[in-house]
Design an enzyme around this catalytic site. Structure first.
Site, PDB file in Angstrom:
ATOM      1  N   ASP A 156       0.771  -1.239   0.000  1.00  0.00           N
ATOM      2  CA  ASP A 156       0.000   0.000   0.000  1.00  0.00           C
ATOM      3  C   ASP A 156       0.808   1.299   0.000  1.00  0.00           C
ATOM      4  O   ASP A 156       0.663   2.128  -0.877  1.00  0.00           O
ATOM      5  CB  ASP A 156      -0.932   0.035   1.222  1.00  0.00           C
ATOM      6  CG  ASP A 156      -1.783  -1.224   1.352  1.00  0.00           C
ATOM      7  OD1 ASP A 156      -1.649  -2.131   0.516  1.00  0.00           O
ATOM      8  OD2 ASP A 156      -2.581  -1.287   2.284  1.00  0.00           O
ATOM      9  N   GLU A 386       2.954  -9.467  11.668  1.00  0.00           N
ATOM     10  CA  GLU A 386       2.677  -9.123  10.266  1.00  0.00           C
ATOM     11  C   GLU A 386       3.969  -8.738   9.540  1.00  0.00           C
ATOM     12  O   GLU A 386       4.216  -9.150   8.421  1.00  0.00           O
ATOM     13  CB  GLU A 386       1.668  -7.961  10.241  1.00  0.00           C
ATOM     14  CG  GLU A 386       1.188  -7.570   8.855  1.00  0.00           C
ATOM     15  CD  GLU A 386       0.156  -6.440   8.911  1.00  0.00           C
ATOM     16  OE1 GLU A 386      -0.098  -5.874  10.009  1.00  0.00           O
ATOM     17  OE2 GLU A 386      -0.404  -6.119   7.844  1.00  0.00           O
TER      18      GLU A 386
HETATM   19  C1  DGY Z   1      -5.276  -2.715   4.357  1.00  0.00           C
HETATM   20  O1  DGY Z   1      -6.466  -2.519   4.596  1.00  0.00           O
HETATM   21  O2  DGY Z   1      -4.358  -2.236   5.018  1.00  0.00           O
HETATM   22  C2  DGY Z   1      -4.892  -3.629   3.290  1.00  0.00           C
HETATM   23  O3  DGY Z   1      -3.542  -3.586   3.047  1.00  0.00           O
HETATM   24  C3  DGY Z   1      -5.647  -3.390   2.022  1.00  0.00           C
HETATM   25  O4  DGY Z   1      -5.511  -4.581   1.295  1.00  0.00           O
END
Ligand code: DGY
Length: 417
Positions: A156, A386
């Protein structure tokens, strides 16, 4: 530790599919689920195939497998189904994610999935998915696949598209009810300005009624991500192996063409100023100059001439030299690097898995092994986070994360690397 990994996956099981992480990501995510299925395959083959089936359940008629499939309601996530309004059953988001699925299914074949009825069925769906990518994310046949939203890349807030994202002015009239920061320290997540722009892109696409051609031409964001490009090339190579395994000779020439075309045109991502592959802004025709973990996936796709490969290995060694643990998601010598902020520096286990596969491809066995060992060590010291800080090794983001557990199982079993 292996039992703990299985327990995490079990706790994140919502029936026939696995969520990435409780409350933070409460639905089925495309590439999360694919990697997770490979981890599950190491101990429960039937359950792993259900995971895949549920992904295909969400496949659109036009072939797209969505980024998020909302099999059931959950109000801990934004933006949920009421924002996307996909008009599909099950509801989903209206963009895709890195197409790792063909590779995952090929790996399952190498681990013993030999049921040709199941595989022929998967194969047709995978062909449709790849065709969707080619037709909708490269409508002018340039040999470059674009992402029309940073969420589609799966990375992202990577600096790879800072210019493209910063070119969208923040709209102060928008109220974005973020929920991710209720669960995670905001220093480790994208900024509010990022989210404002992410939502503007979604709203613009909705104005275009998700017409992909119009979005490609007139949308707010259109970048060729080396991650998607290289993952697609590798996926086509693995889909080709599945085709050969199933004697699907009707598809050989299409697959051969995709492999050749996207490998050849990846040269357009080569930036002579930094001697590396980088992202390319399709809207402005500009190559970005920095090096991210996605640049390194050239090895996973197994592309590049001798000289390009030599430069890329030098970069990899330099980047590993400057961090205690590898592989960071962004070049640590760049000012935009941030060791804790999501895709701007932290280590991600699934990227490490793909990089290890890549460096095995290019016969850089020591690099492959170092990355694998670092990954196992990070998880064993910190837990199934994560992502991880490449300097301190601290676990960041969501806890008890499914794909981290899955990669642990795959690495630990000595499969592939
Ligand atoms: C989030 O919502 O952070 C995800 O990366 C979108 O896929």
């Amino acid at each position: 530790m292996e039992n703990k990994a299985k327990k995490i996956i079990e706790n994140n099981n919502r029936g026939d599919f696995t969520i990435p992480c409780d409350t933070l990501y409460p639905f089925q995510w495309n590439w999360d689920s694919a990697f997770c299925a490979l981890g599950i395959y190491t101990y429960d083959k039937e359950r792993a195939l259900h995971e895949i089936d549920m992904l295909f359940n969400g496949q659109w008629e036009n072939g797209m497998i969505p980024q998020i499939i909302f099999h059931r309601n959950d109000n801990t996530y934004f933006p949920g189904p009421e924002i996307w309004k996909s008009n599909t059953t099950p509801p989903s988001s209206c963009i895709s994610q890195p197409p790792v699925l063909s590779t995952i299914i090929w790996y399952m074949i190498t681990l013993g999935l030999h049921d040709k009825t199941i595989l022929n069925n998967y194969f047709d769906k995978l062909m449709l998915y790849h065709k969707w990518y080619v037709e909708n994310r490269d409508p002018y046949n340039k040999g470059l696949l674009s992402v029309i939203h940073p969420w589609e890349s799966g990375r992202d807030n990577s600096p790879d598209w800072d210019e493209a994202i910063d070119a969208i002015p923040v709209d102060n009239t928008l109220n974005i009810p973020r929920k991710d920061n209720d669960h995670i320290n905001e220093d480790q997540r994208p900024t509010n300005d990022d989210y404002n722009r992410y939502m503007q892109i979604v709203y613009k696409c909705k104005e275009f009624d998700w017409d992909n051609k119009k979005i490609y031409d007139e949308g707010l964001f259109n970048v060729c991500d080396p991650g998607i490009q290289f993952i697609f090339i590798k996926a086509c190579k693995d889909l080709y192996k599945i085709a050969v395994y199933l004697n699907r000779d009707d598809t050989y020439s299409t697959l051969e063409y995709w492999i050749r075309h996207y490998s050849y045109n990846s040269n357009k991502l080569w930036n002579n100023n930094v001697n590396a592959y980088s992202s390319f802004n399709i809207k402005t025709n500009k190559l970005h100059g920095c090096i991210s973990c996605a640049s390194m996936l050239y090895a996973y796709a197994d592309i590049g001439n001798v000289e390009q490969r030599k430069y890329m290995i030098q970069h990899s060694k330099r980047i590993l030299f400057y961090t205690k643990y590898g592989f960071p998601s962004y070049d640590p010598l760049q000012t935009r690097f941030n060791q804790k902020k999501y895709w701007r520096g932290p280590i991600w286990c699934i990227i490490n898995f793909m990089l290890s596969i890549g460096f095995i491809n290019t016969r850089e066995i020591e690099l492959a092994k170092k990355i694998k060992d670092n990954t196992l060590q990070l998880i064993e010291n910190q837990g199934f986070y994560e992502y991880f800080d490449p300097y301190t090794g601290d676990g960041c983001g969501g806890k008890n994360f499914s794909w981290t557990a899955a990669i642990y199982l795959v690495f630990k079993n000595g499969m592939f690397v």
